[in-house]
Scaffold this active site. Sequence first.
Site, PDB file in Angstrom:
ATOM      1  N   ARG A 167       1.216  -1.244   0.468  1.00 18.16           N
ATOM      2  CA  ARG A 167       0.048   0.478  -0.048  1.00 18.16           C
ATOM      3  C   ARG A 167       0.613   1.226   0.354  1.00 18.16           C
ATOM      4  O   ARG A 167       1.224   1.844   0.902  1.00 18.16           O
ATOM      5  CB  ARG A 167      -1.124   0.026   1.451  1.00 18.16           C
ATOM      6  CG  ARG A 167      -2.106   1.165   1.251  1.00 18.16           C
ATOM      7  CD  ARG A 167      -3.010   1.183   0.150  1.00 18.16           C
ATOM      8  NE  ARG A 167      -4.074  -0.359   0.208  1.00 18.16           N
ATOM      9  CZ  ARG A 167      -4.505  -0.434  -0.949  1.00 18.16           C
ATOM     10  NH1 ARG A 167      -4.551   0.253  -2.296  1.00 18.16           N
ATOM     11  NH2 ARG A 167      -5.289  -1.331  -0.762  1.00 18.16           N
ATOM     12  N   HIS A 207       1.903   2.564 -10.551  1.00 19.60           N
ATOM     13  CA  HIS A 207       0.840   2.673  -9.540  1.00 19.60           C
ATOM     14  C   HIS A 207       1.301   3.763  -8.525  1.00 19.60           C
ATOM     15  O   HIS A 207       1.395   3.035  -7.219  1.00 19.60           O
ATOM     16  CB  HIS A 207       0.014   2.063  -8.864  1.00 19.60           C
ATOM     17  CG  HIS A 207      -1.517   1.945  -7.852  1.00 19.60           C
ATOM     18  ND1 HIS A 207      -1.610   3.214  -6.904  1.00 19.60           N
ATOM     19  CD2 HIS A 207      -2.779   1.576  -8.573  1.00 19.60           C
ATOM     20  CE1 HIS A 207      -2.812   2.959  -6.742  1.00 19.60           C
ATOM     21  NE2 HIS A 207      -3.191   2.113  -7.049  1.00 19.60           N
ATOM     22  N   ASP A 237     -11.204   9.055  -8.232  1.00 20.05           N
ATOM     23  CA  ASP A 237     -11.233   7.533  -8.968  1.00 20.05           C
ATOM     24  C   ASP A 237     -12.026   7.601 -10.705  1.00 20.05           C
ATOM     25  O   ASP A 237     -12.266   7.766 -10.960  1.00 20.05           O
ATOM     26  CB  ASP A 237     -11.332   6.216  -7.865  1.00 20.05           C
ATOM     27  CG  ASP A 237     -11.504   4.785  -8.752  1.00 20.05           C
ATOM     28  OD1 ASP A 237      -9.943   5.006  -8.862  1.00 20.05           O
ATOM     29  OD2 ASP A 237     -11.556   4.096  -8.306  1.00 20.05           O
ATOM     30  N   GLU A 277      -1.004   7.836 -11.926  1.00 17.77           N
ATOM     31  CA  GLU A 277      -0.898   7.051 -12.554  1.00 17.77           C
ATOM     32  C   GLU A 277      -0.186   6.717 -13.427  1.00 17.77           C
ATOM     33  O   GLU A 277      -1.409   7.390 -14.517  1.00 17.77           O
ATOM     34  CB  GLU A 277      -1.643   6.044 -11.737  1.00 17.77           C
ATOM     35  CG  GLU A 277      -2.379   5.944  -9.756  1.00 17.77           C
ATOM     36  CD  GLU A 277      -2.728   5.294  -9.958  1.00 17.77           C
ATOM     37  OE1 GLU A 277      -3.646   3.880 -10.513  1.00 17.77           O
ATOM     38  OE2 GLU A 277      -3.716   5.455  -8.470  1.00 17.77           O
TER      39      GLU A 277
HETATM   40  C1  BG6 Z   1      -7.193   2.584  -8.481  1.00 16.10           C
HETATM   41  C2  BG6 Z   1      -8.105   2.460  -8.976  1.00 16.10           C
HETATM   42  O1  BG6 Z   1      -6.020   2.598  -9.922  1.00 16.10           O
HETATM   43  O2  BG6 Z   1      -6.183   1.957  -7.487  1.00 16.10           O
HETATM   44  C3  BG6 Z   1      -9.220   2.127  -7.734  1.00 16.10           C
HETATM   45  O3  BG6 Z   1      -9.070   3.241 -10.125  1.00 16.10           O
HETATM   46  C4  BG6 Z   1      -8.393   1.577  -6.501  1.00 16.10           C
HETATM   47  O4  BG6 Z   1     -10.730   1.941  -8.048  1.00 16.10           O
HETATM   48  C5  BG6 Z   1      -7.503   1.535  -6.109  1.00 16.10           C
HETATM   49  O5  BG6 Z   1      -9.351   1.222  -5.713  1.00 16.10           O
HETATM   50  C6  BG6 Z   1      -6.274   1.094  -4.742  1.00 16.10           C
HETATM   51  O6  BG6 Z   1      -6.234  -0.273  -5.706  1.00 16.10           O
HETATM   52  P1  BG6 Z   1      -6.069  -1.462  -4.626  1.00 16.10           P
HETATM   53  O7  BG6 Z   1      -6.277  -2.631  -5.043  1.00 16.10           O
HETATM   54  O8  BG6 Z   1      -4.082  -0.933  -3.969  1.00 16.10           O
HETATM   55  O9  BG6 Z   1      -6.563  -1.383  -3.145  1.00 16.10           O
END
Ligand code: BG6
Length: 295
Positions: free
Chosen positions: A58, A166, A210, A271
Amino acid sequence: AQVNITHNNSRVNAILPSGESIEVLLHGATVTSWKDRAGNERLWLSEAAKLDGSKAVRGGIPLVFPVFGTAPDHEPTSKLPQHGFARNSRWDFLGKSTTESSGQTDASVKLDFGLSTATIDDEVKKLWPFSFSLIYSVTLTPDALRTGIVITNDGDQPFEFQTLLHTYFRIDDITKVSVSGLDEAAYIDKVDGAKEKQQAGDVTIAGEVDRVYHPADPSKPINVSESGETKLSIVRDNLGDVVVWNPWVEKAQGMGDFEPKDGYKNMICVEAGAVKAWTKLEAGDAYEGGQIISV
Ligand code: BG6
Protein backbone atom coordinates in the site's frame (compact mmCIF):
# COMPACT_ATOMS: atom_id res chain seq x y z
CA ALA A 1 32.28 9.00 -4.78
CA GLN A 2 30.34 6.10 -6.22
CA VAL A 3 26.78 4.95 -6.41
CA ASN A 4 26.21 2.83 -3.32
CA ILE A 5 24.07 -0.24 -3.96
CA THR A 6 23.14 -2.80 -1.35
CA HIS A 7 20.80 -5.72 -1.67
CA ASN A 8 19.61 -8.61 0.39
CA ASN A 9 16.98 -11.22 -0.30
CA SER A 10 14.10 -8.81 0.15
CA ARG A 11 15.15 -5.44 -1.28
CA VAL A 12 17.63 -3.33 -3.20
CA ASN A 13 18.80 0.10 -2.06
CA ALA A 14 20.78 2.62 -4.06
CA ILE A 15 22.22 5.99 -3.04
CA LEU A 16 23.75 8.42 -5.52
CA PRO A 17 26.93 10.32 -4.62
CA SER A 18 24.76 13.45 -4.67
CA GLY A 19 22.56 11.95 -1.91
CA GLU A 20 19.32 10.90 -3.62
CA SER A 21 18.19 7.36 -2.89
CA ILE A 22 15.68 4.65 -3.77
CA GLU A 23 14.53 1.38 -2.32
CA VAL A 24 12.93 -1.39 -4.35
CA LEU A 25 11.28 -4.37 -2.71
CA LEU A 26 11.64 -7.65 -4.59
CA HIS A 27 8.02 -8.29 -3.67
CA GLY A 28 6.26 -6.77 -6.67
CA ALA A 29 9.44 -4.92 -7.69
CA THR A 30 7.68 -2.19 -5.74
CA VAL A 31 9.60 1.06 -5.39
CA THR A 32 8.94 1.80 -1.71
CA SER A 33 11.10 4.87 -1.26
CA TRP A 34 12.50 7.74 -3.33
CA LYS A 35 14.29 10.38 -1.30
CA ASP A 36 15.83 13.69 -2.26
CA ARG A 37 19.38 14.55 -1.23
CA ALA A 38 18.15 15.98 2.07
CA GLY A 39 16.43 12.69 2.89
CA ASN A 40 12.88 13.90 2.25
CA GLU A 41 10.60 11.17 1.00
CA ARG A 42 8.83 11.79 -2.31
CA LEU A 43 6.59 8.70 -2.28
CA TRP A 44 3.80 7.92 0.12
CA LEU A 45 3.94 4.56 1.89
CA SER A 46 1.30 3.46 4.36
CA GLU A 47 2.55 2.82 7.90
CA ALA A 48 0.56 -0.42 7.75
CA ALA A 49 1.82 -1.50 4.34
CA LYS A 50 2.69 -5.19 4.26
CA LEU A 51 6.29 -5.47 3.14
CA ASP A 52 6.69 -9.19 3.85
CA GLY A 53 5.17 -10.47 0.63
CA SER A 54 1.79 -11.31 2.17
CA LYS A 55 -0.07 -8.59 0.27
CA ALA A 56 0.49 -5.95 -2.41
CA VAL A 57 2.26 -2.92 -0.98
CA ARG A 58 0.00 0.00 0.00
CA GLY A 59 2.09 2.85 -1.29
CA GLY A 60 5.24 3.44 -3.29
CA ILE A 61 4.94 2.30 -6.90
CA PRO A 62 3.16 -1.04 -7.24
CA LEU A 63 3.16 -2.36 -10.80
CA VAL A 64 -0.18 -3.38 -12.24
CA PHE A 65 -0.09 -6.26 -14.77
CA PRO A 66 -1.81 -7.88 -16.67
CA VAL A 67 -5.18 -6.44 -15.59
CA PHE A 68 -6.21 -3.07 -14.14
CA GLY A 69 -8.83 -3.54 -11.41
CA THR A 70 -10.76 -6.70 -12.17
CA ALA A 71 -12.10 -7.71 -15.55
CA PRO A 72 -14.89 -10.25 -15.12
CA ASP A 73 -15.94 -9.70 -18.75
CA HIS A 74 -12.49 -10.26 -20.24
CA GLU A 75 -12.19 -14.03 -20.17
CA PRO A 76 -8.38 -14.45 -20.25
CA THR A 77 -7.85 -12.26 -17.17
CA SER A 78 -11.19 -12.86 -15.45
CA LYS A 79 -9.74 -15.14 -12.79
CA LEU A 80 -6.96 -12.80 -11.70
CA PRO A 81 -7.05 -10.77 -8.50
CA GLN A 82 -7.48 -6.97 -8.60
CA HIS A 83 -4.58 -5.33 -10.49
CA GLY A 84 -3.13 -8.70 -11.52
CA PHE A 85 -0.25 -10.70 -10.13
CA ALA A 86 2.91 -8.66 -10.82
CA ARG A 87 2.56 -6.58 -7.65
CA ASN A 88 2.10 -9.77 -5.67
CA SER A 89 4.93 -11.82 -7.10
CA ARG A 90 8.50 -12.05 -6.04
CA TRP A 91 10.78 -10.61 -8.72
CA ASP A 92 14.42 -11.34 -9.41
CA PHE A 93 17.01 -8.62 -9.16
CA LEU A 94 18.77 -8.88 -12.52
CA GLY A 95 21.50 -6.35 -11.91
CA LYS A 96 22.52 -2.74 -11.97
CA SER A 97 24.25 -0.35 -14.27
CA THR A 98 25.69 2.96 -13.24
CA THR A 99 26.92 6.02 -15.08
CA GLU A 100 29.47 7.94 -13.09
CA SER A 101 31.71 9.13 -15.86
CA SER A 102 30.94 12.80 -15.54
CA GLY A 103 31.42 12.79 -11.82
CA GLN A 104 29.61 13.30 -8.59
CA THR A 105 26.91 15.72 -9.68
CA ASP A 106 25.13 13.62 -12.27
CA ALA A 107 25.88 9.99 -11.49
CA SER A 108 22.89 7.75 -12.04
CA VAL A 109 21.88 4.15 -11.46
CA LYS A 110 19.56 1.71 -13.20
CA LEU A 111 18.26 -1.35 -11.39
CA ASP A 112 16.67 -4.15 -13.42
CA PHE A 113 14.10 -6.64 -12.18
CA GLY A 114 12.60 -9.65 -13.90
CA LEU A 115 9.46 -11.75 -13.67
CA SER A 116 8.48 -14.48 -16.10
CA THR A 117 6.51 -17.65 -16.62
CA ALA A 118 9.52 -19.53 -15.28
CA THR A 119 9.48 -17.65 -11.96
CA ILE A 120 5.81 -17.06 -11.09
CA ASP A 121 3.89 -19.37 -8.78
CA ASP A 122 2.14 -22.37 -10.29
CA GLU A 123 -1.13 -21.05 -8.87
CA VAL A 124 -0.74 -17.90 -10.99
CA LYS A 125 0.08 -19.93 -14.10
CA LYS A 126 -3.26 -21.68 -13.72
CA LEU A 127 -5.07 -18.34 -13.58
CA TRP A 128 -3.24 -16.81 -16.55
CA PRO A 129 -1.66 -19.50 -18.74
CA PHE A 130 0.46 -17.35 -21.05
CA SER A 131 4.20 -17.38 -21.63
CA PHE A 132 5.68 -14.00 -20.87
CA SER A 133 8.62 -12.17 -19.44
CA LEU A 134 8.75 -8.76 -17.81
CA ILE A 135 11.79 -6.59 -17.32
CA TYR A 136 11.21 -3.63 -15.06
CA SER A 137 13.90 -0.96 -14.90
CA VAL A 138 14.13 1.68 -12.20
CA THR A 139 16.54 4.50 -12.99
CA LEU A 140 17.52 7.16 -10.48
CA THR A 141 19.26 10.38 -11.48
CA PRO A 142 19.71 13.41 -9.22
CA ASP A 143 16.57 15.06 -10.57
CA ALA A 144 14.40 12.24 -11.87
CA LEU A 145 13.10 8.73 -11.39
CA ARG A 146 12.32 6.63 -14.43
CA THR A 147 10.38 3.41 -14.22
CA GLY A 148 9.92 1.41 -17.38
CA ILE A 149 8.62 -1.98 -18.35
CA VAL A 150 9.33 -4.31 -21.24
CA ILE A 151 6.70 -7.00 -21.70
CA THR A 152 7.54 -9.90 -24.02
CA ASN A 153 5.20 -12.55 -25.31
CA ASP A 154 7.32 -15.72 -25.21
CA GLY A 155 4.46 -18.01 -26.19
CA ASP A 156 2.93 -19.09 -29.47
CA GLN A 157 -0.40 -17.30 -29.11
CA PRO A 158 -1.24 -13.62 -28.67
CA PHE A 159 -2.28 -12.23 -25.28
CA GLU A 160 -3.93 -9.01 -24.18
CA PHE A 161 -2.84 -7.03 -21.16
CA GLN A 162 -3.21 -3.81 -19.23
CA THR A 163 -0.39 -2.27 -17.23
CA LEU A 164 -0.03 0.67 -14.89
CA LEU A 165 2.61 2.34 -12.74
CA HIS A 166 0.52 2.91 -9.62
CA THR A 167 2.55 5.77 -8.14
CA TYR A 168 1.63 7.13 -4.71
CA PHE A 169 3.12 10.60 -4.29
CA ARG A 170 3.67 12.13 -0.88
CA ILE A 171 2.23 15.62 -0.59
CA ASP A 172 1.77 17.97 2.36
CA ASP A 173 -1.88 18.90 1.97
CA ILE A 174 -4.25 17.35 -0.57
CA THR A 175 -6.51 20.42 -0.51
CA LYS A 176 -3.67 22.50 -1.96
CA VAL A 177 -2.77 20.06 -4.73
CA SER A 178 -3.57 20.53 -8.39
CA VAL A 179 -2.75 18.30 -11.31
CA SER A 180 -2.29 19.97 -14.68
CA GLY A 181 -1.89 18.55 -18.16
CA LEU A 182 -5.29 16.87 -18.18
CA ASP A 183 -7.37 19.86 -19.28
CA GLU A 184 -10.03 18.76 -21.81
CA ALA A 185 -9.07 15.11 -21.43
CA ALA A 186 -11.86 12.56 -21.55
CA TYR A 187 -12.14 10.44 -18.42
CA ILE A 188 -14.11 7.64 -16.85
CA ASP A 189 -15.38 8.61 -13.43
CA LYS A 190 -15.20 5.45 -11.34
CA VAL A 191 -16.94 7.11 -8.39
CA ASP A 192 -19.89 8.19 -10.56
CA GLY A 193 -21.06 4.99 -12.26
CA ALA A 194 -18.15 4.93 -14.73
CA LYS A 195 -19.66 7.90 -16.58
CA GLU A 196 -17.62 9.40 -19.41
CA LYS A 197 -16.74 13.00 -18.62
CA GLN A 198 -14.39 15.70 -19.78
CA GLN A 199 -11.89 17.53 -17.59
CA ALA A 200 -12.10 21.31 -17.41
CA GLY A 201 -8.90 22.93 -16.16
CA ASP A 202 -6.67 21.46 -13.48
CA VAL A 203 -7.70 18.51 -11.32
CA THR A 204 -8.20 19.40 -7.66
CA ILE A 205 -9.29 17.00 -4.94
CA ALA A 206 -12.02 17.67 -2.39
CA GLY A 207 -13.44 14.17 -1.92
CA GLU A 208 -12.94 10.65 -3.21
CA VAL A 209 -11.50 10.72 -6.72
CA ASP A 210 -10.98 7.68 -8.94
CA ARG A 211 -10.66 8.56 -12.61
CA VAL A 212 -9.17 7.06 -15.72
CA TYR A 213 -8.04 9.85 -18.05
CA HIS A 214 -7.23 9.42 -21.69
CA PRO A 215 -5.49 12.67 -22.70
CA ALA A 216 -5.54 13.39 -26.42
CA ASP A 217 -1.85 14.36 -26.45
CA PRO A 218 0.21 11.65 -24.72
CA SER A 219 3.39 13.72 -24.89
CA LYS A 220 2.04 16.49 -22.67
CA PRO A 221 3.60 16.36 -19.19
CA ILE A 222 1.35 15.89 -16.17
CA ASN A 223 2.41 18.29 -13.42
CA VAL A 224 1.59 17.91 -9.75
CA SER A 225 1.62 21.24 -7.93
CA GLU A 226 1.06 22.19 -4.33
CA SER A 227 0.10 25.73 -3.29
CA GLY A 228 0.83 26.79 -6.85
CA GLU A 229 4.36 25.40 -6.88
CA THR A 230 5.16 22.55 -9.27
CA LYS A 231 6.50 19.62 -7.27
CA LEU A 232 6.98 17.12 -10.04
CA SER A 233 6.33 16.45 -13.66
CA ILE A 234 5.45 13.12 -15.25
CA VAL A 235 6.33 12.39 -18.86
CA ARG A 236 4.92 9.18 -20.28
CA ASP A 237 6.30 6.85 -22.89
CA ASN A 238 3.78 4.60 -24.64
CA LEU A 239 1.36 4.78 -21.70
CA GLY A 240 -1.76 6.51 -22.99
CA ASP A 241 -3.85 6.70 -19.82
CA VAL A 242 -3.52 8.47 -16.49
CA VAL A 243 -5.36 7.35 -13.37
CA VAL A 244 -5.88 9.89 -10.59
CA TRP A 245 -6.89 8.39 -7.28
CA ASN A 246 -7.43 9.58 -3.74
CA PRO A 247 -9.53 7.36 -1.45
CA TRP A 248 -10.55 10.21 0.91
CA VAL A 249 -12.10 9.50 4.31
CA GLU A 250 -14.33 6.46 3.91
CA LYS A 251 -12.29 4.39 1.47
CA ALA A 252 -9.19 5.00 3.61
CA GLN A 253 -11.17 3.76 6.64
CA GLY A 254 -12.10 0.63 4.73
CA MET A 255 -8.54 -0.36 3.83
CA GLY A 256 -6.92 -2.36 6.63
CA ASP A 257 -3.43 -1.56 5.38
CA PHE A 258 -4.00 2.19 5.03
CA GLU A 259 -2.42 4.04 7.96
CA PRO A 260 -2.66 6.59 9.35
CA LYS A 261 -6.34 6.82 8.51
CA ASP A 262 -6.01 10.50 7.66
CA GLY A 263 -3.02 9.68 5.44
CA TYR A 264 -5.22 10.42 2.41
CA LYS A 265 -4.41 14.08 3.11
CA ASN A 266 -0.76 13.38 2.37
CA MET A 267 -0.99 11.29 -0.77
CA ILE A 268 -2.18 11.40 -4.32
CA CYS A 269 -1.91 8.64 -6.87
CA VAL A 270 -1.14 9.79 -10.39
CA GLU A 271 -0.69 6.61 -12.37
CA ALA A 272 0.62 6.27 -15.90
CA GLY A 273 -0.73 3.25 -17.71
CA ALA A 274 -2.33 1.48 -20.61
CA VAL A 275 -5.61 0.50 -18.95
CA LYS A 276 -8.60 1.87 -20.80
CA ALA A 277 -8.37 -0.67 -23.59
CA TRP A 278 -6.43 -3.91 -23.96
CA THR A 279 -3.04 -3.99 -25.57
CA LYS A 280 -2.58 -7.03 -27.77
CA LEU A 281 0.83 -8.60 -27.92
CA GLU A 282 1.45 -11.08 -30.72
CA ALA A 283 3.59 -14.17 -30.15
CA GLY A 284 7.24 -13.16 -30.03
CA ASP A 285 6.50 -9.43 -29.79
CA ALA A 286 7.53 -7.03 -27.05
CA TYR A 287 5.94 -3.89 -25.67
CA GLU A 288 7.79 -1.10 -23.94
CA GLY A 289 6.35 1.68 -21.76
CA GLY A 290 7.47 3.91 -18.95
CA GLN A 291 7.37 7.17 -17.07
CA ILE A 292 9.93 9.77 -16.15
CA ILE A 293 9.11 11.70 -12.99
CA SER A 294 11.20 14.87 -12.82
CA VAL A 295 11.49 17.20 -9.88
C1 BG6 B 1 -6.59 2.61 -8.42
C2 BG6 B 1 -7.97 2.25 -8.89
O1 BG6 B 1 -5.70 2.56 -9.49
O2 BG6 B 1 -6.19 1.68 -7.43
C3 BG6 B 1 -8.90 2.27 -7.70
O3 BG6 B 1 -8.41 3.17 -9.88
C4 BG6 B 1 -8.41 1.34 -6.61
O4 BG6 B 1 -10.20 1.89 -8.11
C5 BG6 B 1 -6.98 1.72 -6.27
O5 BG6 B 1 -9.23 1.47 -5.47
C6 BG6 B 1 -6.34 0.84 -5.19
O6 BG6 B 1 -6.45 -0.50 -5.50
P1 BG6 B 1 -5.96 -1.59 -4.48
O7 BG6 B 1 -6.25 -2.92 -5.11
O8 BG6 B 1 -4.48 -1.37 -4.31
O9 BG6 B 1 -6.70 -1.35 -3.20
